[in-house]
Motif scaffolding. Structure first.
Motif, mmCIF file in Angstrom:
data_model
loop_
_atom_site.group_PDB
_atom_site.id
_atom_site.type_symbol
_atom_site.label_atom_id
_atom_site.label_comp_id
_atom_site.label_asym_id
_atom_site.label_seq_id
_atom_site.Cartn_x
_atom_site.Cartn_y
_atom_site.Cartn_z
ATOM 1 N N ALA A 365 20.473 24.181 33.193
ATOM 2 C CA ALA A 365 20.209 24.992 34.381
ATOM 3 C C ALA A 365 20.006 26.456 34.011
ATOM 4 C CB ALA A 365 21.357 24.848 35.369
ATOM 5 N N ALA A 366 20.848 26.966 33.099
ATOM 6 C CA ALA A 366 20.724 28.367 32.697
ATOM 7 C C ALA A 366 19.366 28.635 32.061
ATOM 8 C CB ALA A 366 21.840 28.728 31.718
ATOM 9 N N GLN A 367 18.922 27.725 31.200
ATOM 10 C CA GLN A 367 17.617 27.902 30.557
ATOM 11 C C GLN A 367 16.489 27.837 31.591
ATOM 12 O OE1 GLN A 367 16.570 24.923 27.656
ATOM 13 N NE2 GLN A 367 14.636 25.912 27.112
ATOM 14 N N PHE A 368 16.595 26.895 32.507
ATOM 15 C CA PHE A 368 15.534 26.729 33.509
ATOM 16 C C PHE A 368 15.431 27.965 34.402
ATOM 17 C CE2 PHE A 368 14.080 25.204 37.706
ATOM 18 C CZ PHE A 368 12.822 24.751 37.340
ATOM 19 N N ILE A 369 16.564 28.520 34.790
ATOM 20 C CA ILE A 369 16.552 29.735 35.619
ATOM 21 C C ILE A 369 15.858 30.876 34.886
ATOM 22 C CG2 ILE A 369 18.041 31.506 36.651
ATOM 23 C CD1 ILE A 369 20.038 29.174 37.227
ATOM 24 N N GLN A 370 16.140 31.014 33.614
ATOM 25 C CA GLN A 370 15.490 32.056 32.823
ATOM 26 C C GLN A 370 13.988 31.831 32.740
ATOM 27 O OE1 GLN A 370 17.947 31.916 29.172
ATOM 28 N NE2 GLN A 370 18.498 34.020 29.639
ATOM 29 N N LEU A 371 13.575 30.580 32.577
ATOM 30 C CA LEU A 371 12.136 30.280 32.488
ATOM 31 C C LEU A 371 11.423 30.643 33.795
ATOM 32 C CD1 LEU A 371 12.232 26.841 30.626
ATOM 33 C CD2 LEU A 371 11.434 29.024 29.704
ATOM 34 N N CYS A 372 12.055 30.349 34.925
ATOM 35 C CA CYS A 372 11.440 30.690 36.214
ATOM 36 C C CYS A 372 11.345 32.202 36.387
ATOM 37 C CB CYS A 372 12.217 30.052 37.360
ATOM 38 S SG CYS A 372 12.011 28.256 37.466
ATOM 39 N N ASN A 373 12.333 32.932 35.894
ATOM 40 C CA ASN A 373 12.272 34.392 35.946
ATOM 41 C C ASN A 373 11.167 34.929 35.046
ATOM 42 O OD1 ASN A 373 14.705 36.140 37.358
ATOM 43 N ND2 ASN A 373 15.231 33.988 37.052
ATOM 44 N N GLN A 374 10.919 34.251 33.947
ATOM 45 C CA GLN A 374 9.857 34.689 33.033
ATOM 46 C C GLN A 374 8.484 34.653 33.687
ATOM 47 O OE1 GLN A 374 10.764 36.344 30.320
ATOM 48 N NE2 GLN A 374 10.446 34.918 28.635
ATOM 49 N N VAL A 375 8.297 33.715 34.632
ATOM 50 C CA VAL A 375 6.976 33.547 35.250
ATOM 51 C C VAL A 375 6.995 33.896 36.740
ATOM 52 C CG1 VAL A 375 6.139 31.890 33.559
ATOM 53 C CG2 VAL A 375 7.425 31.050 35.527
ATOM 54 N N ASP A 376 8.055 34.571 37.192
ATOM 55 C CA ASP A 376 8.132 35.097 38.566
ATOM 56 C C ASP A 376 8.012 33.995 39.621
ATOM 57 O OD1 ASP A 376 8.216 37.617 37.360
ATOM 58 O OD2 ASP A 376 6.031 37.843 37.443
ATOM 59 N N VAL A 377 8.767 32.927 39.430
ATOM 60 C CA VAL A 377 8.735 31.799 40.372
ATOM 61 C C VAL A 377 10.059 31.714 41.119
ATOM 62 C CG1 VAL A 377 8.664 29.276 40.560
ATOM 63 C CG2 VAL A 377 7.035 30.458 39.085
ATOM 64 N N PRO A 378 10.041 31.727 42.460
ATOM 65 C CA PRO A 378 11.279 31.600 43.239
ATOM 66 C C PRO A 378 12.000 30.289 42.951
ATOM 67 C CG PRO A 378 9.480 32.352 44.630
ATOM 68 C CD PRO A 378 8.863 31.932 43.324
ATOM 69 N N LEU A 379 13.303 30.284 43.223
ATOM 70 C CA LEU A 379 14.140 29.117 42.957
ATOM 71 C C LEU A 379 14.669 28.517 44.254
ATOM 72 C CD1 LEU A 379 16.130 30.621 39.961
ATOM 73 C CD2 LEU A 379 14.601 28.652 39.829
ATOM 74 N N VAL A 380 14.651 27.192 44.317
ATOM 75 C CA VAL A 380 15.240 26.443 45.428
ATOM 76 C C VAL A 380 16.403 25.631 44.868
ATOM 77 C CG1 VAL A 380 14.887 24.615 47.128
ATOM 78 C CG2 VAL A 380 13.101 26.324 46.755
ATOM 79 N N PHE A 381 17.579 25.808 45.450
ATOM 80 C CA PHE A 381 18.773 25.083 45.031
ATOM 81 C C PHE A 381 19.119 24.049 46.097
ATOM 82 C CE2 PHE A 381 18.893 29.079 42.823
ATOM 83 C CZ PHE A 381 19.510 28.822 41.597
ATOM 84 N N GLN A 405 27.454 30.580 31.332
ATOM 85 C CA GLN A 405 26.037 30.872 31.067
ATOM 86 C C GLN A 405 25.204 30.634 32.327
ATOM 87 O OE1 GLN A 405 24.840 28.423 27.778
ATOM 88 N NE2 GLN A 405 26.379 29.274 26.395
ATOM 89 N N MET A 406 25.498 29.524 33.005
ATOM 90 C CA MET A 406 24.765 29.209 34.238
ATOM 91 C C MET A 406 25.037 30.249 35.319
ATOM 92 S SD MET A 406 24.926 25.670 36.409
ATOM 93 C CE MET A 406 24.119 25.514 38.022
ATOM 94 N N LEU A 407 26.297 30.619 35.497
ATOM 95 C CA LEU A 407 26.640 31.646 36.485
ATOM 96 C C LEU A 407 25.973 32.978 36.145
ATOM 97 C CD1 LEU A 407 30.433 30.875 36.911
ATOM 98 C CD2 LEU A 407 28.676 30.561 38.642
ATOM 99 N N ASN A 408 25.940 33.321 34.869
ATOM 100 C CA ASN A 408 25.290 34.550 34.423
ATOM 101 C C ASN A 408 23.808 34.518 34.767
ATOM 102 O OD1 ASN A 408 24.169 36.681 32.805
ATOM 103 N ND2 ASN A 408 25.940 36.577 31.450
ATOM 104 N N ALA A 409 23.166 33.387 34.483
ATOM 105 C CA ALA A 409 21.733 33.268 34.770
ATOM 106 C C ALA A 409 21.465 33.402 36.267
ATOM 107 C CB ALA A 409 21.205 31.937 34.250
ATOM 108 N N VAL A 410 22.302 32.758 37.091
ATOM 109 C CA VAL A 410 22.123 32.831 38.546
ATOM 110 C C VAL A 410 22.320 34.261 39.039
ATOM 111 C CG1 VAL A 410 23.084 32.112 40.770
ATOM 112 C CG2 VAL A 410 22.750 30.430 38.963
ATOM 113 N N ALA A 411 23.384 34.913 38.576
ATOM 114 C CA ALA A 411 23.716 36.251 39.061
ATOM 115 C C ALA A 411 22.684 37.285 38.646
ATOM 116 C CB ALA A 411 25.101 36.662 38.560
#
Length: 545
Positions: A365-381, A405-411
């Motif tokens: 999850a932490a890696q995926f959140i970072q990848l979405c931030n890299q390409v400016d894509v909103p996240l749906v949880f 790590q996951m909490l850090n990525a989300v925050a």
């Protein structure tokens, strides 16, 4: 030219003829019927007699005001419609808040309901007001207020408003700071004064960019005639002291003078039309295809007791465009489902739970959140989580490190987060899946949602173990029958407090939605968040690797 995503559609394995599906569907329809009844009650505000008094004064009920200002046949996404549920206050809290389209522009609307205590600012109305300002600020959309309020609810502490008041006046005033900040951020603020706007309420129009006052109805003053007489001995009346005519022709507070309420709403639409409002975010980049899966089938997926396992892909298949889903790391950390899709043409990254969060799932999850931030894509949880895995094996595998790590990525993620709690939302799983405290833009609940520090049975069981250990330390006999009674009582109390209605009544989310409306609600929110640029984070805090 927008095209469809290249990902293949999800193949559904849902058996709509199974007994469990049919039972879940019956339960869901029963829960939705209860919520619909409560929404009907909220819509009545202070009741028929109060509405009749308004009409006798030439005034419209608050929901008719909102409907009249919106573009014809356009949606209105109401926020916290059931605020105050379970309390002594009127459901809705005496205020209507939502997002609607005025003159082609998405706006936040905050409207006092004068049929409830004359529009007095109850504890629930205050919390909804803060949420309205937050939505306008975070998403950079114009803020429109319909002002008609008797001021603060002074009954608190005198037996009229219940035991809700835990704050002090010294902490007050944040509403006005936030209203000022909106203008500083170049977010337009428009105030339509339909009636009384007294004391602190007078600063709503005073701090707005545009003001519309209504002949014979608007009354704006720092102190009304009774207080003026007490303070200065001056004899005056509402109209002379702060009526629409005075503010439009003498004080200059009123920018637009309306003959009646419909004229005021017409002028409000004119003001919004000249704002030259442009969305800073991108337009939809994919074709908006309906899902292959039938959204009607969402009703049968989640069991009322949340004990029945459900594959979150079955939800995704009935929400995203064409049911297309490009899954990320499907074989790794399988209790966390991550992948890319689109909703109404808007690209999104989706994170959904298929069970407790194990160390590998948190890492993914932490890696995926970072990848979405890299390409400016909103996240749906899509939350249905009992928390992070516990036990010796999980600790040895680094659940604290990888969960952090996951909490850090989300925050630290700066793309918009939209959260839908479909089932369980327990413990730190609530945080890791971008709960309200982690800065998401919107949070909605299904009727089946349950939110708590842990499951009711777990809470009751832990407390039982504490009592048992205490008795052993003291050398005292342990009363099994009494303990069983306490366990049952605690479990029932915790179950009641975890329900979606309890959470939404406390305004800990933006509302309970019909599961079948999930795609529509997410589409509206994805449009709203694009009023500001969609920009992913380039920096994160220290990851404990």
């Amino acid at each position: 030219m927008p095209q469809a995503p290249l990902a293949a559609p999800i193949v559904s394995r849902l058996d709509v003829a199974s007994e469990s599906y049919l039972r879940n569907r019956r339960d869901a329809l029963e829960q939705i019927a209860v919520i619909d009844d409560l929404l009907d009650a909220a819509a009545t505000g202070g009741g028929d007699a109060a509405h009749a008094r308004l009409r006798a004064q030439g005034k419209l009920p608050v929901r008719e005001r909102v409907a009249a200002v919106l573009d014809p046949d356009s949606p209105f996404l109401e926020i916290s419609a059931l605020a105050g549920y379970g309390s002594d206050y009127t459901i809705g809290g005496g205020m209507v808040v939502g997002i609607g389209v005025i003159a082609g522009t998405e706006c936040v609307i905050m409207a006092n309901d004068p049929s409830v205590l004359g529009g007095a600012l109850t504890a629930y109305a205050a919390k909804k007001w803060m949420r309205a300002l937050e939505i306008a600020r975070d998403n950079r959309i114009p803020y429109v207020s319909f002002v008609e309020s008797a001021g603060a609810d002074l009954r608190v502490g005198e037996g009229g408003g219940g035991a809700m008041n835990t704050a002090h006046f010294a902490e007050s005033g944040r509403f006005f700071y936030d209203l000022i900040e909106l203008s500083k951020l170049r977010v337009p603020t428009v105030s339509v004064v339909f009636g009384s706007s007294t004391a602190g309420g007078a600063y709503q129009p005073g701090l707005s960019d545009y003001n519309i006052v209504v002949r014979d109805h608007s009354k704006v003053f720092l102190a009304g005639p009774p207080l003026v007489k007490m303070a200065t001995g001056e004899e005056t009346d509402d109209e002379t002291l702060g009526g629409a005519e005075l503010h439009a022709t003498v004080s200059g507070l009123g920018d637009y003078f309306a003959e009646d309420e419909l004229d005021a709403l017409r002028r409000c639409r004119e003001v919004v039309s000249h704002l030259n409002w442009r969305k800073a975010g991108p337009d939809p980049s994919f074709v908006a295809e309906p899902p292959l899966g039938d959204p009607e089938e969402l009703l049968g997926l989640i069991s009322r007791d949340l004990r029945q396992a459900v594959d979150v892909r079955e939800i995704i298949a009935r929400v995203v465009d064409g049911s297309r889903f490009e899954e990320f790391k499907a074989r790794y950390g399988p209790t966390m489902v991550c992948g890319w899709a689109s909703i109404h043409g808007y690209p999104v990254g989706i994170l959904g739970n298929n069970g407790v969060i194990h160390p590998q799932a948190a890492e993914k999850a932490a890696q995926f959140i970072q990848l979405c931030n890299q390409v400016d894509v909103p996240l749906v949880f899509l939350q249905n989580v009992t928390g992070y895995m516990v036990g010796r094996e999980a600790e040895a595998a680094g659940i604290i490190k990888k969960g952090s790590q996951m909490l850090n990525a989300v925050a630290n993620s700066t793309v918009p987060h939209l959260t839908v709690i479909v089932g369980a939302s327990y413990g730190a799983g609530t945080y890791g899946m971008s709960g309200r405290a982690f800065g998401n833009r919107f949070t909605f609940l299904w009727p089946t949602a349950k939110i708590a520090v842990m499951g009711p049975r777990q809470i009751a069981g832990v407390m039982s173990q504490v009592r048992r250990a205490r008795a052993a330390r003291r050398g005292e006999p342990f009363d099994e029958a009494e303990d069983a009674r306490i366990v049952a009582q605690v479990e029932a109390t915790q179950e009641e407090g975890s329900l979606a209605l309890a959470a939404t009544g406390a305004i800990s989310d933006d509302g309970i939605i019909d599961p079948r409306d999930t795609r529509t609600v997410l589409g509206l929110c994805l449009s709203v968040v694009r009023s500001r640029p969609i920009e992913g984070s380039s920096t994160y805090g220290v990851f404990r690797l």
